[in-house]
Design a protein around this motif. Structure first.
Motif, short mmCIF file in Angstrom:
data_model
loop_
_atom_site.label_atom_id
_atom_site.label_comp_id
_atom_site.label_asym_id
_atom_site.label_seq_id
_atom_site.Cartn_x
_atom_site.Cartn_y
_atom_site.Cartn_z
N GLN A 83 57.36 196.02 68.58
CA GLN A 83 58.66 195.48 68.99
C GLN A 83 58.52 194.20 69.82
N ASN A 84 57.32 193.96 70.32
CA ASN A 84 57.08 192.78 71.15
C ASN A 84 56.69 191.60 70.26
N ARG A 85 57.55 190.59 70.20
CA ARG A 85 57.29 189.45 69.31
C ARG A 85 56.03 188.69 69.69
N ALA A 86 55.84 188.48 70.98
CA ALA A 86 54.66 187.73 71.42
C ALA A 86 53.38 188.46 71.02
N ALA A 87 53.38 189.79 71.23
CA ALA A 87 52.20 190.57 70.87
C ALA A 87 51.97 190.57 69.37
N THR A 88 53.05 190.61 68.59
CA THR A 88 52.93 190.59 67.14
C THR A 88 52.35 189.26 66.66
N ILE A 147 47.56 186.21 64.83
CA ILE A 147 46.59 185.12 65.00
C ILE A 147 45.17 185.69 65.07
N ILE A 148 44.99 186.75 65.85
CA ILE A 148 43.67 187.36 65.99
C ILE A 148 43.19 187.91 64.66
N MET A 154 38.99 185.25 58.82
CA MET A 154 38.30 183.99 58.60
C MET A 154 36.81 184.12 58.94
N THR A 155 36.52 184.86 60.01
CA THR A 155 35.14 185.05 60.43
C THR A 155 34.38 185.89 59.42
N ILE A 156 35.01 186.95 58.93
CA ILE A 156 34.34 187.86 58.00
C ILE A 156 34.07 187.18 56.65
N PHE A 157 35.06 186.45 56.15
CA PHE A 157 34.95 185.89 54.80
C PHE A 157 34.55 184.41 54.80
N ALA A 158 34.02 183.92 55.90
CA ALA A 158 33.62 182.51 55.99
C ALA A 158 32.69 182.07 54.86
N SER A 183 42.38 176.23 70.85
CA SER A 183 43.67 176.41 71.52
C SER A 183 44.48 177.53 70.89
N ILE A 184 44.53 177.58 69.57
CA ILE A 184 45.32 178.61 68.88
C ILE A 184 44.73 180.00 69.13
N LEU A 185 43.40 180.10 69.09
CA LEU A 185 42.76 181.40 69.32
C LEU A 185 43.00 181.90 70.74
N VAL A 186 42.86 181.02 71.71
CA VAL A 186 43.10 181.39 73.11
C VAL A 186 44.56 181.80 73.30
N LEU A 187 45.47 181.05 72.68
CA LEU A 187 46.89 181.40 72.74
C LEU A 187 47.13 182.79 72.14
N GLY A 188 46.48 183.08 71.02
CA GLY A 188 46.64 184.37 70.37
C GLY A 188 46.21 185.53 71.27
N PHE A 189 45.07 185.39 71.92
CA PHE A 189 44.59 186.44 72.82
C PHE A 189 45.49 186.58 74.04
#
Length: 300
Positions: free
Chosen positions: A34-39, A44-45, A51-55, A277-283
């Motif tokens: 229900q939390n949009r930010a968490a979703t 993103i994560i 992306m890491t697995i299938f690089a 930046s995007i990864l840090v924002l996601g976490f």
């Protein structure tokens, strides 16, 4: 008879605690959804994880292949993110670099959490002079800014990605230890802990079977938020030349090599910086959502 009655009451208390824990888990997942930010943060994560697995499958080129004829090419259909000063495909290097950046962040947080949890449990459970010694050592570590402590450790160990992981992990230990210590001191005062101790359970069973499962919530929240800091710190140290060494496609190192071309070919530095930046924002978004789900008092 008294021991039998106490055993029954203790088992009932443990069952009640397990039922409460199950309800909290169900409530946790529903709150996260229900939390949009968490979703958004979770999406993103998940994207970075895939992306890491299938690089190796999705990278169009070898990230280490040098082709001076194609150096400093702008983004195009053949090279979606352009090429660097040695003609290496930036997209391929970013895909492979996600393994290094995420690996360092996760490993550093796991390192800090492991030792921090052990110290926090011992300090909070036993108290007295043990608590005093551990707390004072943690205070000394907290007196230094994290990045300066990491710089001092790397200066002693030498620049490498492994040493960056150790350094970032070491300055994460006090944060986990203090959170675990406070939570342990609260839980050990509960009635069912006294009942279990009266029945003859040893300290190891009490700590790791009955106290530790009940203090996981703040540990999980701190871990998710700490991942963002760890990834950013590791990238910063690599940017300074103290972490990953060339030709490693670590994002901080890529950002450092791209700063010399910031005016002529800015895309060399823009894409790695954007990925960080995007990864840090996601976490951070996901960590805030976890905090709201696991601690209703923190909801805004």
């Amino acid at each position: 008879m008294k021991e039998a009655e106490m055993l029954i009451e203790t088992n009932q208390l443990i069952l009640v605690r397990k039922q409460i824990r199950r309800k909290k888990i169900k409530s946790f997942f529903s709150t996260i959804l229900q939390n949009r930010a968490a979703t958004v943060g979770g999406a993103i994560i998940l994207f970075y994880g895939l992306m890491t697995i299938f690089a190796p499958m999705i990278a169009p080129y070898d990230p280490y292949e040098i082709n001076l004829q194609d150096k400093l090419q702008s983004p195009s259909m053949s090279h979606w993110m352009g090429t660097d000063d040695k003609g290496r495909d930036i997209l391929s290097r970013i895909l492979y670099g996600s393994r290094l950046s995420l690996g360092v962040g996760v490993s550093a947080v796991a390192f800090g959490a492991f030792f921090g949890i052990i110290l926090g449990l011992i300090s909070g459970y036993y108290g007295k002079w043990i608590d005093t010694i551990i707390s004072r050592c943690l205070d000394v570590m907290l007196a230094f800014p994290g990045i300066l402590l990491a710089l001092a450790i790397i200066s002693a160990l030498g620049p490498s990605l492994i040493n960056v992981t150790i350094a970032v992990g070491i300055f994460s230990i006090p944060l986990f230890a203090r959170i675990v210590r406070g939570s342990t001191m609260e839980v050990k005062k509960l009635e069912y802990i006294d009942a279990i101790r009266t029945l003859g359970a040893n300290d190891f069973i009490i700590i790791f079977r009955h106290i530790f499962p009940n203090i996981l919530s703040p540990i999980i929240v701190q871990g998710s938020l700490r991942l963002a800091t760890a990834i950013l710190s590791a990238a910063g140290l690599s940017f300074l030349g103290l972490g990953a060494q060339p030709p490693s496609p670590e994002w901080g190192a890529m950002l450092s090599s791209g700063r010399d071309f910031i005016f002529s070919s800015p895309f060399i530095a823009i894409f790695p910086g954007l990925m960080i930046s995007i990864l840090v924002l996601g976490f951070n978004l996901f960590g805030d959502g976890l905090r709201d789900a696991l601690d209703p008092r923190m909801k805004k």
